[in-house]
Design a protein around this motif. Structure first.
Motif, PDB file in Angstrom:
ATOM      1  N   GLY A  44       0.810  -1.212   0.000  1.00  0.00           N
ATOM      2  CA  GLY A  44       0.000   0.000   0.000  1.00  0.00           C
ATOM      3  C   GLY A  44       0.844   1.262   0.000  1.00  0.00           C
ATOM      4  O   GLY A  44       2.029   1.255  -0.348  1.00  0.00           O
ATOM      5  N   VAL A  45       0.216   2.352   0.420  1.00  0.00           N
ATOM      6  CA  VAL A  45       0.866   3.665   0.390  1.00  0.00           C
ATOM      7  C   VAL A  45       0.943   4.284   1.784  1.00  0.00           C
ATOM      8  O   VAL A  45       2.021   4.634   2.261  1.00  0.00           O
ATOM      9  N   THR A  46      -0.177   4.411   2.459  1.00  0.00           N
ATOM     10  CA  THR A  46      -0.218   5.176   3.712  1.00  0.00           C
ATOM     11  C   THR A  46       0.086   4.352   4.950  1.00  0.00           C
ATOM     12  O   THR A  46       0.598   4.886   5.935  1.00  0.00           O
ATOM     13  N   HIS A  47      -0.261   3.085   4.952  1.00  0.00           N
ATOM     14  CA  HIS A  47      -0.210   2.230   6.140  1.00  0.00           C
ATOM     15  C   HIS A  47      -1.050   2.821   7.266  1.00  0.00           C
ATOM     16  O   HIS A  47      -0.833   2.526   8.454  1.00  0.00           O
ATOM     17  N   ASP A  48      -1.998   3.622   6.917  1.00  0.00           N
ATOM     18  CA  ASP A  48      -2.919   4.223   7.871  1.00  0.00           C
ATOM     19  C   ASP A  48      -4.274   3.537   7.698  1.00  0.00           C
ATOM     20  O   ASP A  48      -4.938   3.719   6.673  1.00  0.00           O
ATOM     21  N   PRO A  49      -4.701   2.736   8.686  1.00  0.00           N
ATOM     22  CA  PRO A  49      -5.956   1.989   8.520  1.00  0.00           C
ATOM     23  C   PRO A  49      -7.173   2.878   8.313  1.00  0.00           C
ATOM     24  O   PRO A  49      -8.128   2.488   7.649  1.00  0.00           O
ATOM     25  N   ASN A  50      -7.137   4.100   8.874  1.00  0.00           N
ATOM     26  CA  ASN A  50      -8.250   5.017   8.653  1.00  0.00           C
ATOM     27  C   ASN A  50      -8.402   5.377   7.186  1.00  0.00           C
ATOM     28  O   ASN A  50      -9.518   5.581   6.703  1.00  0.00           O
ATOM     29  N   LYS A  51      -7.278   5.439   6.483  1.00  0.00           N
ATOM     30  CA  LYS A  51      -7.307   5.783   5.062  1.00  0.00           C
ATOM     31  C   LYS A  51      -7.419   4.526   4.191  1.00  0.00           C
ATOM     32  O   LYS A  51      -8.213   4.480   3.263  1.00  0.00           O
ATOM     33  N   PHE A  52      -6.598   3.509   4.517  1.00  0.00           N
ATOM     34  CA  PHE A  52      -6.573   2.310   3.682  1.00  0.00           C
ATOM     35  C   PHE A  52      -7.916   1.590   3.698  1.00  0.00           C
ATOM     36  O   PHE A  52      -8.431   1.171   2.662  1.00  0.00           O
ATOM     37  N   ARG A  78     -10.880   2.732   4.503  1.00  0.00           N
ATOM     38  CA  ARG A  78     -12.059   3.596   4.426  1.00  0.00           C
ATOM     39  C   ARG A  78     -13.140   2.975   3.545  1.00  0.00           C
ATOM     40  O   ARG A  78     -14.324   3.048   3.832  1.00  0.00           O
ATOM     41  N   SER A  79     -12.692   2.320   2.448  1.00  0.00           N
ATOM     42  CA  SER A  79     -13.621   1.622   1.551  1.00  0.00           C
ATOM     43  C   SER A  79     -12.839   0.632   0.708  1.00  0.00           C
ATOM     44  O   SER A  79     -11.599   0.643   0.711  1.00  0.00           O
ATOM     45  N   GLY A  80     -13.589  -0.201  -0.020  1.00  0.00           N
ATOM     46  CA  GLY A  80     -12.922  -1.131  -0.925  1.00  0.00           C
ATOM     47  C   GLY A  80     -12.140  -0.396  -1.999  1.00  0.00           C
ATOM     48  O   GLY A  80     -11.051  -0.830  -2.398  1.00  0.00           O
ATOM     49  N   ARG A  96     -13.229  -6.360   4.164  1.00  0.00           N
ATOM     50  CA  ARG A  96     -14.511  -7.058   4.087  1.00  0.00           C
ATOM     51  C   ARG A  96     -14.633  -7.878   2.806  1.00  0.00           C
ATOM     52  O   ARG A  96     -13.841  -7.726   1.879  1.00  0.00           O
ATOM     53  N   GLU A  97     -15.623  -8.738   2.770  1.00  0.00           N
ATOM     54  CA  GLU A  97     -15.817  -9.634   1.624  1.00  0.00           C
ATOM     55  C   GLU A  97     -15.896  -8.851   0.313  1.00  0.00           C
ATOM     56  O   GLU A  97     -15.283  -9.226  -0.688  1.00  0.00           O
ATOM     57  N   SER A  98     -16.657  -7.765   0.312  1.00  0.00           N
ATOM     58  CA  SER A  98     -16.810  -6.962  -0.908  1.00  0.00           C
ATOM     59  C   SER A  98     -15.491  -6.311  -1.313  1.00  0.00           C
ATOM     60  O   SER A  98     -15.187  -6.191  -2.502  1.00  0.00           O
ATOM     61  N   ASP A  99     -14.690  -5.889  -0.317  1.00  0.00           N
ATOM     62  CA  ASP A  99     -13.381  -5.285  -0.595  1.00  0.00           C
ATOM     63  C   ASP A  99     -12.438  -6.310  -1.232  1.00  0.00           C
ATOM     64  O   ASP A  99     -11.696  -5.995  -2.163  1.00  0.00           O
ATOM     65  N   ARG A 100     -12.482  -7.531  -0.712  1.00  0.00           N
ATOM     66  CA  ARG A 100     -11.646  -8.609  -1.246  1.00  0.00           C
ATOM     67  C   ARG A 100     -12.024  -8.918  -2.690  1.00  0.00           C
ATOM     68  O   ARG A 100     -11.156  -9.078  -3.559  1.00  0.00           O
ATOM     69  N   SER A 101     -13.319  -9.011  -2.924  1.00  0.00           N
ATOM     70  CA  SER A 101     -13.792  -9.319  -4.277  1.00  0.00           C
ATOM     71  C   SER A 101     -13.349  -8.257  -5.271  1.00  0.00           C
ATOM     72  O   SER A 101     -12.930  -8.573  -6.388  1.00  0.00           O
ATOM     73  N   LEU A 102     -13.426  -6.995  -4.856  1.00  0.00           N
ATOM     74  CA  LEU A 102     -13.017  -5.904  -5.730  1.00  0.00           C
ATOM     75  C   LEU A 102     -11.526  -5.995  -6.046  1.00  0.00           C
ATOM     76  O   LEU A 102     -11.113  -5.856  -7.202  1.00  0.00           O
ATOM     77  N   MET A 103     -10.715  -6.252  -5.025  1.00  0.00           N
ATOM     78  CA  MET A 103      -9.268  -6.342  -5.222  1.00  0.00           C
ATOM     79  C   MET A 103      -8.912  -7.544  -6.108  1.00  0.00           C
ATOM     80  O   MET A 103      -8.078  -7.441  -7.012  1.00  0.00           O
ATOM     81  N   GLU A 104      -9.550  -8.663  -5.858  1.00  0.00           N
ATOM     82  CA  GLU A 104      -9.269  -9.870  -6.640  1.00  0.00           C
ATOM     83  C   GLU A 104      -9.740  -9.730  -8.082  1.00  0.00           C
ATOM     84  O   GLU A 104      -9.133 -10.288  -9.000  1.00  0.00           O
ATOM     85  N   SER A 105     -10.811  -8.970  -8.292  1.00  0.00           N
ATOM     86  CA  SER A 105     -11.305  -8.757  -9.660  1.00  0.00           C
ATOM     87  C   SER A 105     -10.316  -7.940 -10.496  1.00  0.00           C
ATOM     88  O   SER A 105     -10.368  -7.962 -11.726  1.00  0.00           O
TER      89      SER A 105
END
Length: 296
Positions: free
Chosen positions: A140-148, A150-152, A188-197
């Motif tokens: 990633g870039v920020t390593h800030d969980p609030n930013k990373f 935030r959404s998928g 989350r599941e939706s975030d994973r699906s987006l990244m894997e897609s």
């Protein structure tokens, strides 16, 4: 009477001839310390495969020869060889070249999950990683969980940025990613699906060294104890470590590498062709919030 003695004499000659022939054949088959590879080359390929009933006899004949010893040594090495994957997060740090020097000393490969800003700070070290066959991953870039988290889309965007920075410097486009603090429970599941897609492979780990928390040599016995459990479970260990400046991780790494080498572990790097070790949600993942903030 004379004719009988003559027949007996010819029979003795025949027996002696056969005996000599048998001794010659057995002597030829028992290679001893001769150059087996040269003899095999001179003889050429066999005209037909050795029959199963001949295999045990052939095994007896080569036992103790150079060829036999070579086969036994190779079989023994394969039986004892085990694989482990060392992974380093958060770098590259100013000490990353020392880290690679240490790994090379023990003929160990590892995979680096790196942050885009740190890649930009140490481009030559990253080029060295690529040249020497270390695994290249994204963190990633920020390593800030609030930013990373935030959404998928924010998680995906950081990995795409990181991917481009690494590719611009090395010419390598990797799809291996490790999210900050691991994918569970904030991806989350939706975030994973987006990244894997988008082709990304999410890598977590089997063993957390806890070097980020222990900050002492205690991470070494922690890893060693965990290895036994992973082996019993029949899994190949993926170990989480960190690439930080002036760290205990680097200071005591030779102790860990020495143990792994002495216990016949082959230390390899991950690559894009492999199926990743990923934490599973099973409907337990949730959005990140400040109360879940980690110190890692």
């Amino acid at each position: 009477m004379g004719k009988g003695r003559k027949m007996l004499k010819w029979r003795e000659v025949a027996i002696l001839t056969v005996a000599a022939l048998v001794i010659f054949i057995v002597g030829f088959a028992n290679f001893g310390d001769r150059d087996v590879s040269a003899e095999a080359k001179n003889m050429g390929p066999p005209k037909k495969a050795v029959a199963l009933e001949q295999a045990s006899e052939l095994k007896k004949q080569i036992k103790g020869s150079n060829l036999g010893r070579s086969i036994d040594e190779k079989a023994s090495k394969q039986a004892h060889e085990k694989v482990v994957y060392l992974t380093f997060d958060d770098g590259p740090s100013p000490d990353v070249n020392k880290l690679m020097d240490t790994l090379n000393k023990y003929h160990a490969k590892a995979t680096f999950f790196m942050l885009a800003p740190n890649i930009k700070k140490h481009p030559e070290a990253v080029k060295r990683m690529a040249k020497e066959g270390f695994g290249l991953g994204l963190h990633g870039v920020t390593h800030d969980p609030n930013k990373f988290y935030r959404s998928g889309k924010s998680a995906l965007h950081e990995m795409e940025q990181d991917q481009k920075v690494l590719e611009d410097i090395t010419g390598i486009k990797t799809h291996m990613v490790r999210t900050p603090y691991g994918s569970f429970p904030y991806l989350r599941e939706s975030d994973r699906s987006l990244m894997e897609s988008h082709g990304f492979k999410i890598w977590d780990w089997d063993i957390d060294s806890e070097d980020w928390e222990l900050k002492s040599r205690q991470y070494v016995p922690k890893v060693i104890n965990s290895l036994n459990s992973i082996e019993k479970a029949g899994r190949t260990p993926v170990i989480l470590l960190h690439d930080h400046e002036n760290s205990a991780t680097l200071k005591y790494l030779p102790e860990l590498l020495s143990y792994l080498k002495q216990h016949h572990y082959k230390m390899k790097s991950l690559d894009d062709s492999m199926k990743p070790v990923t934490f599973q949600c099973h409907n337990r993942c949730y959005a990140y919030s400040q109360k879940h903030k980690s110190n890692r």
